[in-house]
Write an enzyme that holds these catalytic residues in place. Structure first.
Site, PDB file in Angstrom:
ATOM      1  N   THR A  98       0.865  -1.221  -0.182  1.00 36.31           N
ATOM      2  CA  THR A  98       0.013   0.069   0.021  1.00 36.31           C
ATOM      3  C   THR A  98       0.837   1.106  -0.070  1.00 36.31           C
ATOM      4  O   THR A  98       0.649   2.219  -0.598  1.00 36.31           O
ATOM      5  CB  THR A  98      -0.962  -0.077   1.189  1.00 36.31           C
ATOM      6  N   SER A 150       5.203  -6.772  -1.601  1.00 34.77           N
ATOM      7  CA  SER A 150       4.969  -6.871  -0.299  1.00 34.77           C
ATOM      8  C   SER A 150       5.394  -8.306   0.270  1.00 34.77           C
ATOM      9  O   SER A 150       5.132  -9.237  -0.246  1.00 34.77           O
ATOM     10  CB  SER A 150       3.246  -6.746  -0.148  1.00 34.77           C
ATOM     11  N   THR A 195      14.389   5.116  10.136  1.00 38.40           N
ATOM     12  CA  THR A 195      15.344   3.958  10.339  1.00 38.40           C
ATOM     13  C   THR A 195      14.748   2.649   9.789  1.00 38.40           C
ATOM     14  O   THR A 195      13.471   2.461  10.079  1.00 38.40           O
ATOM     15  CB  THR A 195      15.446   3.913  11.861  1.00 38.40           C
ATOM     16  N   CYS A 241     -17.432  -6.612   1.374  1.00 41.17           N
ATOM     17  CA  CYS A 241     -18.780  -6.612   1.944  1.00 41.17           C
ATOM     18  C   CYS A 241     -19.327  -5.233   1.568  1.00 41.17           C
ATOM     19  O   CYS A 241     -18.637  -4.499   2.194  1.00 41.17           O
ATOM     20  CB  CYS A 241     -18.587  -7.209   3.197  1.00 41.17           C
TER      21      CYS A 241
END
Ligand code: PLP
Length: 771
Positions: free
Chosen positions: A78, A214, A252, A343
């Site tokens: 994302t 990811s 970091t 949903c």
């Protein structure tokens, strides 16, 4: 991985996330305990950390074939998507010509992170481009003609390498040609999240500008990801600060995450010693799982073709079953899958399958099974065995039919509430006589009703609609043709021949004279199903009362268990009376008639349940429905009722999702009282000190697959109304309801509480938190 024990879970939801592989977890731990340095520090500890970080980066480059360009670590995809979109849009904005309309293109089946981020940054940056979804065909392939037509005026195009719901992959080389022929300057992002480890990538050989990844989708922990940025692609930093990642992304670095994902990269690069199965093996696993599904669920359909999808995803639907039912079933069999759908309000469906133009039921019933390259043959075998057991459990609870094994071990007795969306069908079975009737049959439930009747070997005596439904078709024809071909019935299914005039094998009606009125009824075992015309909502509306035989009108209330009132009295509302065939004044008369006939605690079984309340009775309704209360109290005459009813109907929202709301909700709050909650510990303590009946309200197949360790009674939610009826005399008893996740038990406890059970509680979080 070792062969799983029968109780351990089989995790088939890798597209949502994966467990961290032990080797990766160990590397993360080591980087927290030993290699814990800050890569920016110039001492030895820092240098070692930096070395680990750069090794990881080099390995990432090798895995995705990116010798050139930038490779920046992120928190996940994302963030990578934001980075790509902001970078592209900030640059594009500089070259926007006034008065020209631009667009932003994205695939219609893209993960929501993509269109939502496009919309967000388009607004924030004041670009005002039009967002356009690129259509896909039934195979999930992007419409290249649409791209060719639209790309010349587009600032950015976002596509995905592999879809997370279906596993469908795009032909990136062909797509590149179309995109670049149409617009050589357009910024192109390819979401590669689901491609890592499942397809070969060679990004620097392409003109893809941005590719986010990811870690948690491939056995690394959550919180680590990375993005590839083409050499010539513009870049805007979204996190400024200490200048880490060559100033491109400050903060970091997440060394433990990098250490873990590096182990995954090494496994992907060293195919010989790696724990990862190759594509051919994975394809074999996919075939085996699909073959098992097909063999035990003959009505299964696959929602994508295996030819253009990765081998690690199977998206399917089983006709006649909602995705929630299959999820509950598989969860009870200890197989984790996902509904593969988003949903939205009340209707659960998949926008991906909708975009592919698949039939609505496939989208509403979609189930996704997904696994990763660490899947083993033993796990696949175990999964297949559990799928077989799950199907067997469905057969035993008469949800699917195995003609070689007609069920008599769980005889059905009493009322069952079946639903499709918020519409209800009621089935009543009298076990002694083996007779049954069905009220308000829904076409979606035809197969289920047919299976139930055959499996329970029931003799159907009637199938009746309480009125002509405006919002849906009746399913009556199919069942009536099959089971009641010789019965003559009116348009709603009420028998038109008197029993006296026909042979006894065909059910006709009987009559009884009560206070000068001739009432018609049909027999169901020893009971009567009495017909009471109750026009109002429609002119053909009737109510059907299931009663013990009576001889006087004053006895009916006592003798009557259930009143099937259609849309006359709904939970928290009355049926609308603004149809052409409606009459509010008739409804006023019908309500008063019902009040005279049925008791204040007779359970009313409506044909809709918009708020998951299951059933109601006059006493509960009068407490929250002033219009009904004042009508029954005699405080409203017909004219006053008509005015108030018209006012109420005028607030009716005509469309709730795809449904016509058949009743006007009253002002009363429908949310109900809070329900007392237990967790496993407090429940144990309470059970040791007080008399509690624990009710497991999962369906029988879930109960059979995963019997609870406690001493509970199984009352499936579909039979809750029967249970409430039977326990009316135990309203102060302590009931604790439990289910898989705590959702059903909460709703059921709320319903019981509303009907006067004043000592009901539920197990919060359900058995999911106790196993
Ligand atoms: N893109 C796709 C295709 C995904 O499947 C996901 C995760 O569900 C994402 C993006 C978002 O990834 P992350 O959870 O790393 O932010």
């Amino acid at each position: 991985m070792n062969k799983s024990s029968p109780l351990s879970q089989i995790y088939l939801d890798a597209n949502a996330t994966t467990p961290v592989l032990p080797q990766a977890a160990e590397a993360a731990l080591n980087s927290m305990k030993v290699l814990f340095g800050n890569p920016s520090s110039s001492h030895v500890t820092g240098l070692k950390a930096k070395d680990l970080m750069e090794t990881t980066r080099q390995n990432a480059r090798k895995v995705i074939g990116a010798e050139t360009g930038q490779l920046i670590f992120t928190s996940g995809a994302t963030e990578g998507i934001q980075t790509a979109i902001i970078s592209a849009l900030v640059e594009a904005k500089k070259h926007i010509e006034p008065n020209k309309q631009y667009s932003l293109l994205y695939g219609a089946t893209e993960h929501k992170a993509v269109p939502e981020s496009l919309k967000h940054w388009n607004d924030i940056l004041g670009i005002h481009a039009e967002l356009k979804a690129i259509p896909v065909d039934t195979f999930g392939n992007l419409d290249t003609q649409f791209i060719a037509d639209e790309a010349p005026n587009a600032l950015m195009i976002c596509t995905m390498a592999v879809n997370n719901e279906t596993g469908v992959y795009q032909d990136l080389a062909a797509l590149e040609q179309v995109i670049r022929n149409a617009n050589s300057q357009i910024f192109w992002m390819v979401d590669c999240v689901q491609a890592l480890g499942k397809t070969a990538l060679n990004l620097s050989d392409t003109s893809i500008d941005y590719a986010p990844f990811s870690g948690h989708k491939l056995y690394a922990p959550k919180g680590i990801g990375f993005i590839y940025i083409r050499q010539s692609a513009p870049f805007t930093s979204i996190i400024a600060g200490g200048g880490q990642e060559s100033g491109l992304r400050s903060g970091t670095e997440n060394l433990p995450g990098m250490a873990a994902i590096n182990v995954i990269f090494e496994m992907l690069l060293d195919t010989k010693t790696s724990a990862f199965a190759d594509i051919t093996t994975l394809r074999g696993y996919q075939s085996q799982l699909m073959a098992t599904l097909t063999s035990v669920f003959p009505d299964v359909v696959f929602n994508h073709s295996v030819e253009n999808s990765v081998p690690t995803t199977i998206n399917f639907a089983i006709e006649g079953f909602s995705s929630k039912e299959i999820m509950d079933l598989f969860d009870a069999a200890n197989i984790r899958v996902s509904s593969g759908s988003a949903c939205s309000s009340k209707v659960t469906r998949s926008f991906v399958l909708d975009a592919m133009g698949l039939p609505a039921w496939q989208s509403e019933s979609a189930i996704r099974m997904s696994f990763g390259p660490a899947m083993t043959q033993a796990q696949v075998d175990e999964a297949c065995q559990r799928i077989q057991s799950a199907a067997k459990a469905l057969t035993h609870s008469c949800m699917i039919l195995d003609s070689s094994e007609i069920n008599t071990s769980q005889p059905l007795n009493g009322l069952v509430q079946l639903r499709s969306g918020s519409n209800c069908t009621w089935v009543y079975a009298d076990q002694q006589s083996k007779q049954a009737f069905i009220i308000d049959p829904l076409p979606d439930l035809n197969d289920r009703l047919d299976t139930l009747l055959q499996c329970q070997q029931l003799e159907l005596v009637a199938i009746i609609d309480t009125h002509g439904h405006a919002d849906h078709q009746s399913g009556r024809g199919f069942i009536a043709d099959k089971y009641l071909a010789s019965q003559q019935a009116d348009a709603l299914g009420w028998p038109t021949q008197s029993q006296a005039s026909i042979n006894s094998h065909v059910s006709g009606y009987h009559t009884v004279m009560i206070e000068g009125q001739l009432l018609q009824y049909i027999n169901i075992g020893q009971q009567w199903l009495v017909k009471v015309p109750t026009p109002g909502h429609t002119d053909d509306s009737m109510s059907l009362l299931l009663c013990q035989p009576f001889t006087e009108i004053s006895e009916i209330a006592q003798q009557c268990q259930f009143a099937f009132c259609g849309d006359t009295i709904l939970m928290g509302s009355l049926g609308r009376t603004n149809f052409e065939s409606s009459s509010a004044s008739d409804m006023h008369t019908s309500l008063k008639l019902l009040h005279r006939l049925i008791g204040s605690n007779t359970l009313i079984c409506a044909s809709h349940d918009y708020n998951n309340e299951f059933t109601t009775h006059l006493s509960a309704e009068c407490m929250r429905n002033p219009l009904l209360r004042d009508t029954l109290n005699g405080q409203l005459d017909i004219e006053e009722f008509e005015v108030l009813k018209a006012e109420l109907d005028s607030h009716l929202c005509d469309q709730a999702g795809s449904e016509i709301m058949c009743g006007a909700l009253t002002d009363s709050q429908l949310s109900g009282l809070p329900v007392v909650e237990y967790n496993q510990l407090s429940l144990h303590a309470a059970m040791a000190s007080e008399e509690i009946s624990l009710i497991d309200i999962r369906e029988p197949h879930e109960y059979a697959l995963q019997p609870p360790q406690d001493s509970s009674e199984n009352v499936p939610l579909t039979r809750l109304v029967q249970f409430i009826q039977q326990q009316q005399h135990k309203k102060h008893h302590k009931w604790v309801l439990a289910c898989r996740s705590g959702t059903r038990s909460y709703l059921a406890a709320q319903a019981m509480q509303r009907l006067g059970f004043d000592n009901v509680a539920h197990l919060k979080g359900g058995y999911a938190l106790t196993s």
